[in-house]
Design an enzyme around this catalytic site. Structure first.
Site, PDB file in Angstrom:
ATOM      1  N   LEU A  72      97.020  23.227 -37.790  1.00 61.43           N
ATOM      2  CA  LEU A  72      96.861  23.460 -39.212  1.00 61.43           C
ATOM      3  C   LEU A  72      97.323  24.870 -39.514  1.00 61.43           C
ATOM      4  O   LEU A  72      97.161  25.779 -38.695  1.00 61.43           O
ATOM      5  CB  LEU A  72      95.391  23.331 -39.641  1.00 61.43           C
ATOM      6  CG  LEU A  72      94.766  21.944 -39.765  1.00 61.43           C
ATOM      7  CD1 LEU A  72      93.306  22.088 -40.192  1.00 61.43           C
ATOM      8  CD2 LEU A  72      95.517  21.080 -40.763  1.00 61.43           C
ATOM      9  N   ASP A  73      97.877  25.084 -40.707  1.00 57.97           N
ATOM     10  CA  ASP A  73      98.228  26.432 -41.134  1.00 57.97           C
ATOM     11  C   ASP A  73      96.985  27.323 -41.101  1.00 57.97           C
ATOM     12  O   ASP A  73      95.861  26.851 -41.272  1.00 57.97           O
ATOM     13  CB  ASP A  73      98.764  26.430 -42.569  1.00 57.97           C
ATOM     14  CG  ASP A  73     100.063  25.667 -42.712  1.00 57.97           C
ATOM     15  OD1 ASP A  73     100.709  25.401 -41.682  1.00 57.97           O
ATOM     16  OD2 ASP A  73     100.427  25.350 -43.854  1.00 57.97           O
ATOM     17  N   ARG A  74      97.207  28.610 -40.936  1.00 58.28           N
ATOM     18  CA  ARG A  74      96.091  29.571 -40.949  1.00 58.28           C
ATOM     19  C   ARG A  74      95.247  29.422 -42.221  1.00 58.28           C
ATOM     20  O   ARG A  74      94.011  29.421 -42.175  1.00 58.28           O
ATOM     21  CB  ARG A  74      96.637  31.010 -40.880  1.00 58.28           C
ATOM     22  CG  ARG A  74      95.528  32.075 -40.887  1.00 58.28           C
ATOM     23  CD  ARG A  74      96.055  33.413 -41.379  1.00 58.28           C
ATOM     24  NE  ARG A  74      96.954  34.037 -40.440  1.00 58.28           N
ATOM     25  CZ  ARG A  74      96.598  34.995 -39.567  1.00 58.28           C
ATOM     26  NH1 ARG A  74      95.349  35.407 -39.527  1.00 58.28           N
ATOM     27  NH2 ARG A  74      97.491  35.515 -38.766  1.00 58.28           N
ATOM     28  N   ASN A 168     104.109  23.307 -43.159  1.00 59.14           N
ATOM     29  CA  ASN A 168     103.991  23.703 -44.574  1.00 59.14           C
ATOM     30  C   ASN A 168     104.403  22.605 -45.551  1.00 59.14           C
ATOM     31  O   ASN A 168     104.705  22.870 -46.714  1.00 59.14           O
ATOM     32  CB  ASN A 168     104.819  24.961 -44.861  1.00 59.14           C
ATOM     33  CG  ASN A 168     104.358  26.198 -44.129  1.00 59.14           C
ATOM     34  OD1 ASN A 168     105.079  27.188 -44.075  1.00 59.14           O
ATOM     35  ND2 ASN A 168     103.181  26.182 -43.529  1.00 59.14           N
TER      36      ASN A 168
END
Length: 237
Positions: A72-74, A168
């Site tokens: 997962l993205d930060r 993203n």
């Protein structure tokens, strides 16, 4: 379902919550702001590092290692699956097309269509910014299905079915539609400062890598997201 004591979870950083664990897999709810794995600029403050420490010190079911299955993205919170053996990792990844992940997001503005699918080829430039292109030789074909759950004057609450899992992807597709995610500093144009980005991976469905059991796991929706739209109810399955 495994129950966890304070002794077990004391090795975890604030906000990182274990929602399921057995001998083969470890599923967590990752807070926004925490990396999944290390980057060139951050080596230690990651979900992977924290959970590695946890299985070495706090889990009686541990084989002392974990393996990354996906990311997962930060700035995105929510469900992350880790494997406890390399075999489990490979089986999960081999069957990843059977996995169904759903997200909840709050975007700017109101959408013209209450539901739909956004499709484009996604590529990444040297600055690590992902963008849509019509050239299939440059990017990977990506599909994001969405449904509007609730609208207010300024925001829309969106349920997202991630049909492909590109880096993203949701953020770029929503920005392309002129409805960027609230708090997205990379792909949005927010003049106001928000405490976090309003994107959360709230549920996942997948076959267990060894038992074949159909696993459905979900999390609570973060208060920040519900607060933006004044609360909501919907069927998560």
């Amino acid at each position: 379902m495994t129950k966890f004591s304070k002794t077990n979870t004391r090795f975890l950083p604030k906000g990182l919550i274990i929602i399921y664990e057995d001998n083969d897999i470890l599923v967590v709810d990752k807070p926004a702001g925490l990396l999944t794995i290390a980057t060139d600029s951050e080596k230690t403050k990651t979900a992977y590092a924290a959970l590695t420490d946890y299985v070495k010190k706090g889990s009686i079911q541990s084989k002392k290692r974990i393996f990354i299955v996906h990311r997962l993205d930060r700035d995105t919170s929510g469900i992350l699956i880790f494997a406890k053996t390399e075999d489990a990792k490979l089986k999960l990844q081999a069957d990843w097309d059977k996995t169904k992940k759903k997200y909840i997001a709050v975007t700017h503005g109101n959408w013209d269509k209450p539901s739909g699918t956004i499709t484009s080829y996604l590529a990444e430039n040297k600055a690590q910014v992902v963008y849509s292109t019509k050239d299939p030789s440059l990017g990977k074909l990506s599909h994001t299905s969405y449904k509007v759950i609730k609208e207010t004057k300024n925001y829309s609450l969106i349920e997202v079915d991630l049909l492909t899992g590109r880096k993203n992807q949701i953020r770029v597709h929503f920005s392309d539609e002129k409805h960027p995610i609230v708090g997205d500093k990379k792909y949005g144009e927010d003049e106001k400062s928000y405490i976090r980005m309003a994107l959360h991976s709230y549920s996942i469905f997948f076959p267990h890598p060894f038992t074949g059991k159909e696993m459905f796991l979900e999390t609570d929706i973060p208060v920040f997201l519900t607060g933006l739209v004044g609360g909501f109810e919907f069927d998560s399955k």
